[in-house]
Design a protein around this motif. Structure first.
Motif, short mmCIF file in Angstrom:
data_model
loop_
_atom_site.label_atom_id
_atom_site.label_comp_id
_atom_site.label_asym_id
_atom_site.label_seq_id
_atom_site.Cartn_x
_atom_site.Cartn_y
_atom_site.Cartn_z
N VAL A 54 10.43 10.04 -7.63
CA VAL A 54 9.99 8.65 -7.54
C VAL A 54 8.96 8.35 -8.63
O VAL A 54 7.97 9.07 -8.78
N VAL A 55 9.20 7.26 -9.37
CA VAL A 55 8.27 6.83 -10.40
C VAL A 55 7.65 5.46 -10.09
O VAL A 55 6.69 5.06 -10.74
N ASP A 56 8.20 4.75 -9.10
CA ASP A 56 7.62 3.48 -8.67
C ASP A 56 8.17 3.12 -7.30
O ASP A 56 9.22 3.61 -6.88
N ARG A 57 7.42 2.26 -6.58
CA ARG A 57 7.75 1.89 -5.20
C ARG A 57 7.61 0.39 -5.03
O ARG A 57 6.75 -0.24 -5.67
N TYR A 58 8.44 -0.18 -4.12
CA TYR A 58 8.40 -1.62 -3.86
C TYR A 58 8.63 -1.86 -2.38
O TYR A 58 9.45 -1.21 -1.74
N HIS A 59 7.88 -2.84 -1.84
CA HIS A 59 8.07 -3.27 -0.45
C HIS A 59 7.66 -4.74 -0.38
O HIS A 59 6.52 -5.08 -0.67
N GLY A 60 8.60 -5.59 -0.02
CA GLY A 60 8.34 -7.03 -0.09
C GLY A 60 8.71 -7.53 -1.47
O GLY A 60 9.85 -7.91 -1.72
N SER A 61 7.77 -7.51 -2.38
CA SER A 61 8.05 -7.89 -3.76
C SER A 61 9.01 -6.89 -4.41
O SER A 61 8.90 -5.68 -4.18
N ARG A 62 9.93 -7.39 -5.23
CA ARG A 62 10.86 -6.51 -5.93
C ARG A 62 10.40 -6.22 -7.35
O ARG A 62 11.07 -5.48 -8.07
N THR A 63 9.28 -6.82 -7.74
CA THR A 63 8.82 -6.63 -9.12
C THR A 63 7.39 -6.09 -9.19
O THR A 63 6.99 -5.58 -10.23
N GLU A 64 6.62 -6.20 -8.11
CA GLU A 64 5.24 -5.70 -8.09
C GLU A 64 5.19 -4.41 -7.29
O GLU A 64 5.66 -4.34 -6.15
N SER A 65 4.60 -3.39 -7.87
CA SER A 65 4.56 -2.07 -7.24
C SER A 65 3.82 -2.11 -5.91
O SER A 65 2.82 -2.81 -5.75
N ALA A 66 4.34 -1.34 -4.95
CA ALA A 66 3.71 -1.21 -3.63
C ALA A 66 2.82 0.02 -3.61
O ALA A 66 3.05 0.98 -4.37
N PRO A 67 1.80 0.05 -2.74
CA PRO A 67 0.98 1.26 -2.62
C PRO A 67 1.76 2.40 -1.99
O PRO A 67 2.78 2.19 -1.30
N TYR A 68 1.29 3.60 -2.23
CA TYR A 68 1.98 4.79 -1.73
C TYR A 68 2.17 4.74 -0.22
O TYR A 68 3.25 5.09 0.29
N ASP A 69 1.16 4.30 0.52
CA ASP A 69 1.25 4.29 1.98
C ASP A 69 2.35 3.37 2.48
O ASP A 69 2.85 3.56 3.60
#
Length: 231
Positions: free
Chosen positions: A164-179
């Motif tokens: 994994v190099v990036d994560r998303y939850h909700g927004s599809r373009t702004e990175s989500a926090p690890y938690d």
């Protein structure tokens, strides 16, 4: 190449059959139109048993499917979910998904899967690193030491590591926090059948490999899946 996996949970009250029908017949053709899309697979979960894994299962995860979309790079991935074509796809998610979390990954084909025409089954597994293990340490232990163990396993049809190099939850373009998306890697494993997998997991080399996993992994959450190729 960048691989985007969607970690999907079906809508409450929706049967697995209805979930899969909507995903394949309605949502799939919409997502297939994304600009820059190089490949698109849907992996429907068929079995959530731990099956041979001595590690604890991740409490954060109870998935019903994995989407897998390939793009040339991360910018192409972001562009695909920023235009007009994406809008109806997002609306359609409400018809069959309770939650979707996304990870962008680098794919490493440790044992390349060669489709020889024979029967096979596939398992996909979420990995979460131990507290105190840095992303850099995780990368080293998994991509180098752990991969070298797996290369010694007999009768493995294929083994891919997706880090994994990036994560998303909700927004599809702004990175989500690890938690919000606590996963560090996704394993793709192919076996001839479950009997062959069970025999493999009883070997000494697998036991040794699982001992090494204790050095850097907190939870291991496997799923057997059936794959549909959309693009």
């Amino acid at each position: 190449m960048i691989t985007r996996f969607g970690l999907l949970t079906r809508k409450k009250g929706l049967s697995p059959e209805a979930f899969n029908a909507h995903w394949a017949q309605s949502h799939g053709p919409m997502a297939a139109r994304f600009p820059g899309l190089r490949a698109y697979m849907q992996h429907a979960v068929t079995d959530k048993q731990q099956f041979g894994i001595s590690h604890a299962r991740g409490a954060d995860w109870d998935l019903d499917g994995f989407s897998e979309l390939h793009f040339d790079d991360r910018q192409a991935m972001l562009d695909a979910v920023s235009g007009e074509i994406f809008a109806p796809t997002l609306v359609d998610e409400g018809a069959f998904l309770e939650d979707v979390r996304l990870v962008a990954c680098e794919k490493h084909k440790v044992v390349p899967m060669e489709f020889d025409g024979g029967p096979f089954i596939k398992r996909m597994t979420l990995l979460k690193r131990l507290p105190g293990v840095s992303p850099e340490q995780f990368r080293h232990e998994w991509l180098e030491t752990h991969a070298n163990f797996v290369r010694q396993w007999p009768n493995v049809l294929g083994y891919h590591q997706n880090i994994v190099v990036d994560r998303y939850h909700g927004s599809r373009t702004e990175s989500a926090p690890y938690d919000a998306v606590p996963v560090d890697g996704i394993v793709e494993f192919w076996f001839r059948d479950k009997a062959a997998a069970a025999e493999l997991y009883a070997t000494d080399i697998v036991t040794e490999t699982q001992e090494h996993a204790k050095v850097f992994l907190d939870t291991i959450t496997p799923y057997f899946v059936e794959t549909r190729t959309i693009v």
